[in-house]
Design a protein around this motif. Structure first.
Motif, mmCIF file in Angstrom:
data_model
loop_
_atom_site.group_PDB
_atom_site.id
_atom_site.type_symbol
_atom_site.label_atom_id
_atom_site.label_comp_id
_atom_site.label_asym_id
_atom_site.label_seq_id
_atom_site.Cartn_x
_atom_site.Cartn_y
_atom_site.Cartn_z
ATOM 1 N N ILE A 20 0.836 -1.207 0.000
ATOM 2 C CA ILE A 20 0.000 0.000 0.000
ATOM 3 C C ILE A 20 0.868 1.254 0.000
ATOM 4 O O ILE A 20 0.639 2.187 -0.770
ATOM 5 C CB ILE A 20 -0.972 -0.015 1.195
ATOM 6 N N LEU A 21 1.891 1.297 0.829
ATOM 7 C CA LEU A 21 2.786 2.453 0.871
ATOM 8 C C LEU A 21 3.521 2.647 -0.449
ATOM 9 O O LEU A 21 3.673 3.777 -0.918
ATOM 10 C CB LEU A 21 3.788 2.326 2.015
ATOM 11 N N PHE A 26 5.181 5.234 -5.335
ATOM 12 C CA PHE A 26 5.640 5.028 -6.700
ATOM 13 C C PHE A 26 4.511 5.072 -7.721
ATOM 14 O O PHE A 26 4.769 5.213 -8.913
ATOM 15 C CB PHE A 26 6.396 3.695 -6.805
ATOM 16 N N GLY A 27 3.283 4.978 -7.279
ATOM 17 C CA GLY A 27 2.136 5.021 -8.188
ATOM 18 C C GLY A 27 2.074 6.297 -9.001
ATOM 19 O O GLY A 27 1.941 6.247 -10.234
ATOM 20 N N ALA A 30 4.812 6.270 -11.662
ATOM 21 C CA ALA A 30 4.507 5.323 -12.735
ATOM 22 C C ALA A 30 3.375 5.849 -13.621
ATOM 23 O O ALA A 30 3.439 5.734 -14.850
ATOM 24 C CB ALA A 30 4.135 3.961 -12.145
ATOM 25 N N LEU A 31 2.345 6.436 -13.017
ATOM 26 C CA LEU A 31 1.227 6.972 -13.792
ATOM 27 C C LEU A 31 1.691 8.125 -14.683
ATOM 28 O O LEU A 31 1.312 8.217 -15.854
ATOM 29 C CB LEU A 31 0.103 7.433 -12.861
ATOM 30 N N ARG A 32 2.537 9.001 -14.160
ATOM 31 C CA ARG A 32 3.062 10.124 -14.943
ATOM 32 C C ARG A 32 3.885 9.611 -16.123
ATOM 33 O O ARG A 32 3.764 10.121 -17.247
ATOM 34 C CB ARG A 32 3.903 11.038 -14.060
ATOM 35 N N ALA A 33 4.700 8.590 -15.896
ATOM 36 C CA ALA A 33 5.509 8.026 -16.980
ATOM 37 C C ALA A 33 4.613 7.356 -18.031
ATOM 38 O O ALA A 33 4.841 7.509 -19.238
ATOM 39 C CB ALA A 33 6.504 7.011 -16.417
ATOM 40 N N TYR A 34 3.595 6.648 -17.577
ATOM 41 C CA TYR A 34 2.665 6.004 -18.510
ATOM 42 C C TYR A 34 1.922 7.056 -19.334
ATOM 43 O O TYR A 34 1.786 6.929 -20.548
ATOM 44 C CB TYR A 34 1.666 5.121 -17.753
#
Length: 133
Positions: A20-21, A26-27, A30-34
């Motif tokens: 969860i942390l 990192f979510g 990762a979303l920005r890179a995607y």
């Protein structure tokens, strides 16, 4: 409870907390890179646009405001424009987004997850836009 069961329960709890942390840490990266590598072109019916700002706090307890334009659409939800928006031009940009059909380029991940991200007050960010046609 036996020591073995207690160790298993503790391990599962610690692993769950770590997952969860890491999603919160990192979510967003990762979303920005995607989003950056997966642009999505949309045709949206703009109903209104408003010059706003968002307040951002840093780890040293200082905060700053970032100017933006929130675009409300009938078929794409609320989109946010932050690129090239300044305190000086945000009212002009908002006024230029007249009601009607516009083409927006947004990140596919943020747009596809907009329902879930809305709970966190995260909106898809517009990369570029132009009047449709």
């Amino acid at each position: 409870m036996s020591k073995r069961k207690a160790a298993i329960v503790t391990s599962v709890l610690v692993l769950s907390l770590a997952i969860i942390l890491s999603m919160f840490m990192f979510g967003p990266i990762a979303l920005r890179a995607y989003d950056h590598s997966h642009p999505k072109m949309l045709t949206c019916e703009v109903s209104s646009a408003e010059a706003t700002s968002v307040s951002v706090s840093s780890t040293n307890l200082s905060s700053t405001t970032i100017p933006q334009v929130d675009v409300t659409t009938r078929n794409c939800g609320v989109l946010t424009i932050q690129r090239e928006i300044t305190d000086e031009n945000r009212d002009r940009v908002a006024a230029s987004l007249k009601p009607g059909d516009w083409e927006f380029v947004v990140g596919a991940g943020s747009f596809d997850l907009r329902g879930m991200l809305g709970f966190l007050r995260v909106r898809p960010e517009v990369v570029s836009y132009r009047i449709a046609g």
